[in-house]
Design a protein around this motif. Sequence first.
Motif, mmCIF file in Angstrom:
data_model
loop_
_atom_site.group_PDB
_atom_site.id
_atom_site.type_symbol
_atom_site.label_atom_id
_atom_site.label_comp_id
_atom_site.label_asym_id
_atom_site.label_seq_id
_atom_site.Cartn_x
_atom_site.Cartn_y
_atom_site.Cartn_z
ATOM 1 N N MET A 160 31.492 48.966 29.477
ATOM 2 C CA MET A 160 32.137 48.390 30.662
ATOM 3 C C MET A 160 32.903 49.474 31.410
ATOM 4 O O MET A 160 33.617 50.262 30.799
ATOM 5 N N ARG A 161 32.741 49.492 32.732
ATOM 6 C CA ARG A 161 33.478 50.459 33.537
ATOM 7 C C ARG A 161 34.974 50.161 33.478
ATOM 8 O O ARG A 161 35.386 49.005 33.386
ATOM 9 N N ILE A 162 35.762 51.216 33.579
ATOM 10 C CA ILE A 162 37.209 51.031 33.504
ATOM 11 C C ILE A 162 37.709 50.170 34.665
ATOM 12 O O ILE A 162 38.669 49.403 34.515
ATOM 13 N N THR A 163 37.049 50.251 35.817
ATOM 14 C CA THR A 163 37.470 49.429 36.955
ATOM 15 C C THR A 163 37.247 47.943 36.678
ATOM 16 O O THR A 163 38.050 47.100 37.085
ATOM 17 N N ASP A 164 36.159 47.606 35.975
ATOM 18 C CA ASP A 164 35.902 46.205 35.630
ATOM 19 C C ASP A 164 36.916 45.702 34.600
ATOM 20 O O ASP A 164 37.403 44.574 34.686
ATOM 21 N N ALA A 165 37.222 46.558 33.611
ATOM 22 C CA ALA A 165 38.220 46.184 32.604
ATOM 23 C C ALA A 165 39.596 46.033 33.246
ATOM 24 O O ALA A 165 40.366 45.131 32.896
ATOM 25 N N ARG A 166 39.896 46.912 34.193
ATOM 26 C CA ARG A 166 41.168 46.820 34.926
ATOM 27 C C ARG A 166 41.276 45.486 35.657
ATOM 28 O O ARG A 166 42.307 44.810 35.599
ATOM 29 N N ASP A 167 40.210 45.105 36.358
ATOM 30 C CA ASP A 167 40.234 43.849 37.115
ATOM 31 C C ASP A 167 40.410 42.650 36.186
ATOM 32 O O ASP A 167 41.118 41.690 36.515
ATOM 33 N N SER A 168 39.767 42.693 35.013
ATOM 34 C CA SER A 168 39.927 41.621 34.032
ATOM 35 C C SER A 168 41.375 41.541 33.552
ATOM 36 O O SER A 168 41.942 40.450 33.406
#
Length: 259
Positions: free
Chosen positions: A1-9
């Motif tokens: 998972m991209r860090i940006t996707d994890a951040r948004d979650s």
Amino acid sequence: MRITDARDSWFRALRAEGASANTIEIYASGIERFIEYLQDHHRPTNVTKIERADIQGFLTHLQDTRSQATAHNRYRVLRAFFNYVADGGDDLRREPLGIIDQSPMRRMAPPKMDEKPVPLLQPDKMEELWGLTERPGKDVRARRDAAILRLFLATGIRRGEMAALKIEDLDLNAQLVYVGGKGRKYRNVPYSSAAAIALDRYLALRPLHKCAQQTDRVWLGIKGHMTGWGIDKVVENAGKRIGVELSPHQLSRNPPMNS
């Protein structure tokens, strides 16, 4: 998972818990600086591939280029983020995303901080800084920067409070700004007539900004509302123009200037 996707979650989870916009703004700034560091150093931005050494390198970079306090703050942001991403972690307060076995920051000590008093801006430099805010012309960015500096000098509010300001937080007639500080403690802060003039000048041009319809935040940047990092840059650039290192924290510690 991209860090940006994890951040948004992570941010969705924080909002569900009732975290303030100011808190999320601070976290967002910290994660964004970490992503920039990874990209600049050609390191992976997939959270499953980020290593402990990447985080340590980032924190060392901050200590070398910014300050121990900045490194310490970013450490706290990243620790909370990786605790959420990992399947369990230190001080876990919410159900984790659980896409890695454990946080790469597990048992990592925070950067050391030397207790140093925040240096106050000397009166002559205060006058020079105030001089930068005079006659900003008809450029919306110059008027914005002048208004930010005058509001800092007139109120002593914090950087996060400045970044989080919305149009509805300004009472232009009463010359009051409504700010939410630490612990969600809200208060009305008066500001000077000179700061009011700078605000009026900026707000007169704000509707012409390409991002004006995208957000109700007061301060607009290139891609939307300004973050705390953007506020930092405004103050740092002003400091360079008067020959000093300058931060919002210094301005908030100086006695309010009501010129």
